[in-house]
Design a protein around this motif. Structure first.
Motif, PDB file in Angstrom:
ATOM      1  N   SER A 162       0.826  -1.206   0.000  1.00 19.90           N
ATOM      2  CA  SER A 162       0.000   0.000   0.000  1.00 19.90           C
ATOM      3  C   SER A 162       0.859   1.254   0.000  1.00 19.90           C
ATOM      4  CB  SER A 162      -0.950  -0.004   1.195  1.00 19.90           C
ATOM      5  OG  SER A 162      -0.215  -0.031   2.412  1.00 19.90           O
ATOM      6  N   GLU A 163       1.998   1.216   0.689  1.00 20.18           N
ATOM      7  CA  GLU A 163       2.867   2.386   0.723  1.00 20.18           C
ATOM      8  C   GLU A 163       3.519   2.671  -0.634  1.00 20.18           C
ATOM      9  OE1 GLU A 163       5.046  -0.767   3.348  1.00 20.18           O
ATOM     10  OE2 GLU A 163       2.972  -0.235   2.814  1.00 20.18           O
ATOM     11  N   ASP A 187       1.355   5.140  -2.296  1.00 18.25           N
ATOM     12  CA  ASP A 187       1.595   6.451  -1.689  1.00 18.25           C
ATOM     13  C   ASP A 187       2.820   7.117  -2.316  1.00 18.25           C
ATOM     14  OD1 ASP A 187      -0.524   5.995   0.008  1.00 18.25           O
ATOM     15  OD2 ASP A 187       0.709   5.500   1.746  1.00 18.25           O
ATOM     16  N   ARG A 233      -5.106   2.711   2.187  1.00 21.21           N
ATOM     17  CA  ARG A 233      -4.576   2.265   3.483  1.00 21.21           C
ATOM     18  C   ARG A 233      -5.596   1.493   4.310  1.00 21.21           C
ATOM     19  NH1 ARG A 233      -1.822   7.350   2.822  1.00 21.21           N
ATOM     20  NH2 ARG A 233      -3.586   8.494   3.725  1.00 21.21           N
ATOM     21  N   SER A 234      -6.838   1.434   3.853  1.00 22.81           N
ATOM     22  CA  SER A 234      -7.891   0.792   4.656  1.00 22.81           C
ATOM     23  C   SER A 234      -8.500  -0.443   3.999  1.00 22.81           C
ATOM     24  CB  SER A 234      -9.008   1.809   4.927  1.00 22.81           C
ATOM     25  OG  SER A 234      -9.668   2.182   3.721  1.00 22.81           O
TER      26      SER A 234
END
Length: 396
Positions: free
Chosen positions: A26-27, A30, A52-53
């Motif tokens: 997930s990062e 980002d 992120r969820s």
């Protein structure tokens, strides 16, 4: 066959799945967004919050975010995405097909039909043509390519294969059908980020970039005339029941259209609610016929069995999102064991669209000892597909 004669025997004799070599965290999304976009824009912020969820730890990808489409100044065009699929997507599908053929102990020259599906390529001739050619399938093989079914596609090709194999049985001919699904979703991530950056309405931000991944899956389905000829064949599943349905008034809740800069998707927040309400009635509609067919086979073997229920089945549920998996578990009162494989695939690989449910079915074989399996998937329409299968090989 005469009226009231037994249904044709339909058997999955081989399964294969193939993920590409890269995993995206997930990062990583980002970092990609920060490198190429204005992360202060409301649309990007909304997308990254969702990212992120999701409950997805890693998503499978044909390329890392440090190479290829993720390093270009502008998002890839639909032409570039198409050209990339015809190399990387075809290669991924070939590897899945080779695994299925090997397990089925069927040579390419024995295949009578192919049925393929994808929603991430629209070229002509279809990608199935290139896969068949690279596998050295006979030039006269009967090919079919499905489109427009999205994430439901893995079971759409199973339904089509069952109908074709059943038709061959009526003609007393063997059918050995190679069916496969392949999706490359990550090449479209740059387009989703660009759309999110320009969005003035955060409710309309497309969250597909946080959910979707890349994969291919395949299976070989044979009718009883084919299995009778092939002494080495070991059936994995017997397909006894299947159906499809549409949820009324939901046609715009899930869409996927070609755009000049890639594909444009929409996913309505109410999708989990509609899926929850549709799955139980479909299962209850199929169960009596499945139970009758299973009992007739077991009675012939001298077994006396109680009526089957939801708790007797493992669930190969398309991992379309955590809210969907949790919602189905709640409405059907499923145990964690029954959805363990769907959750694992979602957590570690994300949602690979049409290929996902077949990958869950493939992996399920080594995870459980239940004799019965429900496979279900859903896509644009909203379309719901379901198949009920009996396991032929049990890992005790």
């Amino acid at each position: 066959m005469q009226p009231n004669s037994p249904a044709p025997g339909l058997y999955i004799t081989g399964l294969g799945s193939q993920y590409p070599p890269y995993l995206l965290r997930s990062e990583d999304l980002d970092q990609l967004a920060a490198r190429l976009h204005d992360v202060s824009s409301p649309g990007i912020q909304k997308l990254l919050r969702v990212n992120r969820s999701t409950g997805i730890e890693t998503r499978s990808a044909v390329k890392p975010y440090e190479a290829g489409f993720a390093t270009q100044t502008d998002p890839s065009s639909i032409t570039e995405i198409d050209q990339f699929f015809r190399q990387a997507g075809v290669d991924l599908a070939i590897r899945a097909c080779q695994k299925a053929l090997t397990e089925a102990r069927v040579s390419p020259q024995q295949i009578t039909h192919t049925i393929a599906v994808t929603c991430t390529n629209q070229g002509n001739p279809g990608y199935d043509f290139h896969v068949a050619r690279e596998l050295n399938l006979p030039p006269h093989v009967d090919r079919m390519l499905l489109h427009g079914v999205g994430c439901a596609g893995g079971l759409s090709i199973l339904r089509a294969a069952a109908q074709i194999a059943g038709g061959a049985s009526l003609r007393r001919k063997p059918a050995r059908i190679l069916a496969f699904a392949c999706e490359l979703c990550t090449p479209n991530v740059r387009h989703y980020l660009s759309m999110a950056e320009c969005s003035t309405d955060t409710d309309q931000v497309n969250i597909a970039a946080a959910l979707f991944s890349d994969a291919a899956a395949a299976f070989v389905l044979c009718n009883e005339y084919a299995t009778a000829q092939d002494e080495k064949v070991t059936p994995q599943f017997e397909l006894l029941e299947w159906c499809c349905d549409l949820v009324p008034d939901t046609a715009e809740h899930m869409t996927f259209y070609a755009d000049i800069d890639g594909y444009r998707a929409s996913l309505d927040r109410d999708i989990p609610k509609y899926i929850k309400s549709a799955i139980r009635p479909m299962f209850e509609r199929l169960l009596p016929s499945y139970d009758e067919q299973f009992k007739s086979r077991s009675t012939a073997e001298g077994q006396l069995l109680s009526p089957l229920g939801i708790c007797d089945f493992d669930w190969a549920l398309h991992p379309g999102g955590r809210a969907i998996i949790d919602g189905v578990a709640e409405v059907l009162q499923l145990s964690e064991d029954q959805l363990q494989t769907s959750r694992e695939i979602y957590r570690t690989r994300g949602n690979s669209s049409s290929a996902s449910v077949l990958i869950v079915l493939d992996r399920l074989r080594s995870k459980s000892k239940k004799a019965h399996v429900v496979a279900t998937s859903f896509g644009p329409g909203l379309a719901i597909e379901m198949a009920l299968l009996r396991r032929c090989q049990m890992n005790m």
